[in-house]
Design an enzyme around this catalytic site. Structure first.
Site, PDB file in Angstrom:
ATOM      1  N   ASP A  11       0.890  -1.176   0.096  1.00  0.00           N
ATOM      2  CA  ASP A  11       0.038  -0.257   0.169  1.00  0.00           C
ATOM      3  C   ASP A  11       0.983   1.241   0.472  1.00  0.00           C
ATOM      4  OD1 ASP A  11      -2.732   0.885   0.343  1.00  0.00           O
ATOM      5  OD2 ASP A  11      -1.509   2.335   1.682  1.00  0.00           O
ATOM      6  N   SER A  12       0.189   2.077  -0.513  1.00  0.00           N
ATOM      7  CA  SER A  12       0.958   3.437  -0.188  1.00  0.00           C
ATOM      8  C   SER A  12       1.279   3.846   1.151  1.00  0.00           C
ATOM      9  CB  SER A  12       0.038   5.125  -1.095  1.00  0.00           C
ATOM     10  OG  SER A  12      -1.360   5.371  -0.080  1.00  0.00           O
ATOM     11  N   TYR A  43      -0.507   8.475  -2.399  1.00  0.00           N
ATOM     12  CA  TYR A  43      -0.509   8.466  -3.466  1.00  0.00           C
ATOM     13  C   TYR A  43      -1.234   9.268  -4.634  1.00  0.00           C
ATOM     14  CZ  TYR A  43       2.986   4.674  -4.342  1.00  0.00           C
ATOM     15  OH  TYR A  43       4.500   4.045  -3.747  1.00  0.00           O
ATOM     16  N   CYS A  74      -3.713  -1.200  -2.799  1.00  0.00           N
ATOM     17  CA  CYS A  74      -4.120   0.093  -2.584  1.00  0.00           C
ATOM     18  C   CYS A  74      -4.686   0.149  -3.576  1.00  0.00           C
ATOM     19  CB  CYS A  74      -2.627   0.877  -3.275  1.00  0.00           C
ATOM     20  SG  CYS A  74      -2.819   2.627  -3.179  1.00  0.00           S
ATOM     21  N   GLU A 160      -3.084   9.668   7.470  1.00  0.00           N
ATOM     22  CA  GLU A 160      -2.049   9.435   7.802  1.00  0.00           C
ATOM     23  C   GLU A 160      -1.285  10.209   8.704  1.00  0.00           C
ATOM     24  OE1 GLU A 160       0.560   7.390   5.820  1.00  0.00           O
ATOM     25  OE2 GLU A 160      -0.628   6.606   5.680  1.00  0.00           O
ATOM     26  N   CYS A 194     -10.375   3.167  -0.799  1.00  0.00           N
ATOM     27  CA  CYS A 194      -9.410   3.994  -0.706  1.00  0.00           C
ATOM     28  C   CYS A 194      -9.305   2.627   0.861  1.00  0.00           C
ATOM     29  CB  CYS A 194      -9.207   4.673  -0.042  1.00  0.00           C
ATOM     30  SG  CYS A 194      -7.938   5.432   0.794  1.00  0.00           S
ATOM     31  N   HIS A 196      -7.337   3.273   3.320  1.00  0.00           N
ATOM     32  CA  HIS A 196      -6.960   4.526   4.710  1.00  0.00           C
ATOM     33  C   HIS A 196      -8.756   4.457   4.973  1.00  0.00           C
ATOM     34  CE1 HIS A 196      -3.350   5.316   2.740  1.00  0.00           C
ATOM     35  NE2 HIS A 196      -3.137   5.996   4.210  1.00  0.00           N
TER      36      HIS A 196
HETATM   37  N1  DGL Z   1      -4.676   3.711   0.347  1.00  0.00           N
HETATM   38  C1  DGL Z   1      -5.276   4.109  -0.950  1.00  0.00           C
HETATM   39  C2  DGL Z   1      -5.793   3.525  -1.978  1.00  0.00           C
HETATM   40  O1  DGL Z   1      -6.308   3.028  -1.166  1.00  0.00           O
HETATM   41  C3  DGL Z   1      -4.543   5.875  -1.257  1.00  0.00           C
HETATM   42  C4  DGL Z   1      -3.656   6.644  -0.061  1.00  0.00           C
HETATM   43  C5  DGL Z   1      -2.910   7.643  -0.831  1.00  0.00           C
HETATM   44  O2  DGL Z   1      -3.287   8.287  -1.503  1.00  0.00           O
HETATM   45  O3  DGL Z   1      -1.898   7.572  -1.157  1.00  0.00           O
HETATM   46  O4  DGL Z   1      -7.108   4.702  -2.300  1.00  0.00           O
END
Ligand code: DGL
Length: 278
Positions: A11-12, A43, A74, A160, A194, A196
């Protein structure tokens, strides 16, 4: 000693641990390594080229740790980098026998089963939403389902930075939910597209009518992976089964990673810093 051939979860940042947690619960017998590219997250607002470059770099690193299979937990990386990795990078690399899977297709395959009104809202990063990947994939499996989309660019930075359960976060939660729910009065299912966002799930629910389903992806991806491994014994047989779990991050503040990561998993997280070239 047998060398380790774990499942890689990428993941990012820390968000992919929501997917890792579900996968490791569903398939506890295997070894896992988790890599969060926290040093270069988020990301979500980055260009296609950059997301692809970072993701492929991290995937190759995980291959070099012995992973026969890497899951791009991600959504942003799945939307922007997976196809190029599968179709161009892998076939022209020394890793042709390895596999990379994403989270969008397995989610699109089942999300239509959650809605009664046939109207779904998809919440994601700017990158995921602008790619229209969910719109395209859900249409393939559920042509009668109407999909509404909303980018929520401020949610990942809140998460984050550990602000997701503070009162200030409510303002931004409300703002994006108002945007998506105003697109149709009949949306009965909201997909958290996402990794997160499940951290904001409790807050999200308090800002929505009780009859709106809020769906996180972790369990969906875990069930799909179990099915994939059954259908691909050539990959499954390569995986080592010592229940070993290792966590890596590209931020040098591993303590901060461990502190946040402990919210996502019951495993004790003691991460190791790994440097990617910029
Ligand atoms: N966790 C990433 C996703 O599922 C995105 C988070 C990021 O912007 O880095 O899209």
């Amino acid at each position: 000693m047998e060398s380790s051939r774990p499942i890689g979860v990428f993941d990012s940042g820390i968000g992919g641990l929501t997917v890792y947690r579900s996968i490791a619960k569903q398939l506890p017998q295997y070894d896992y390594i988790y890599l969060g590219d926290n040093g270069r997250a988020p990301y979500g607002n980055r260009s296609f080229k950059t997301i692809h470059e970072y993701t492929w770099e991290c995937v190759q690193w995980m291959f070099n740790q012995g992973c026969p299979l890497v899951i791009l937990a991600c959504n942003t990386a799945s939307a922007k980098a997976l196809r190029t990795i599968q179709q161009q990078d892998l076939p022209n690399s020394p890793y042709t026998h390895k596999r990379v899977l994403g989270v969008i297709r397995p989610t699109a395959e089942v999300i239509g089963e959650y809605t009664n009104s046939n109207q779904i809202g998809v919440l994601g990063t700017k990158g995921t939403i602008q790619s229209n990947s969910y719109l395209i994939e859900i249409e393939k499996f559920f042509p009668d389902v109407k999909v509404y989309q909303q980018a929520c660019p401020l949610w990942v930075p809140l998460i984050e930075n550990g602000e997701y359960n503070k009162p200030g976060a409510d303002y931004y939660v409300q703002q994006y939910l108002d945007e998506i729910m105003s697109q149709s009065a009949h949306i009965d299912t909201l997909l958290l597209a996402c990794t997160h966002y499940p951290l904001l799930q409790d807050k999200i629910k308090t800002h929505l009518p009780a009859d709106v389903n809020v769906v996180a992806q972790g369990d969906i991806v875990a069930v799909s992976l179990a099915d994939y491994l059954q259908r691909h014994p050539d990959i499954e047989e390569k995986l080592t089964r010592n229940q070993d779990r290792r966590f890596f991050t590209t931020t040098d503040d591993t303590e901060d990673f461990d502190k946040h990561a402990s919210l996502f998993t019951d495993d004790e997280v003691k991460s190791t810093y790994v440097s990617m070239k910029q």
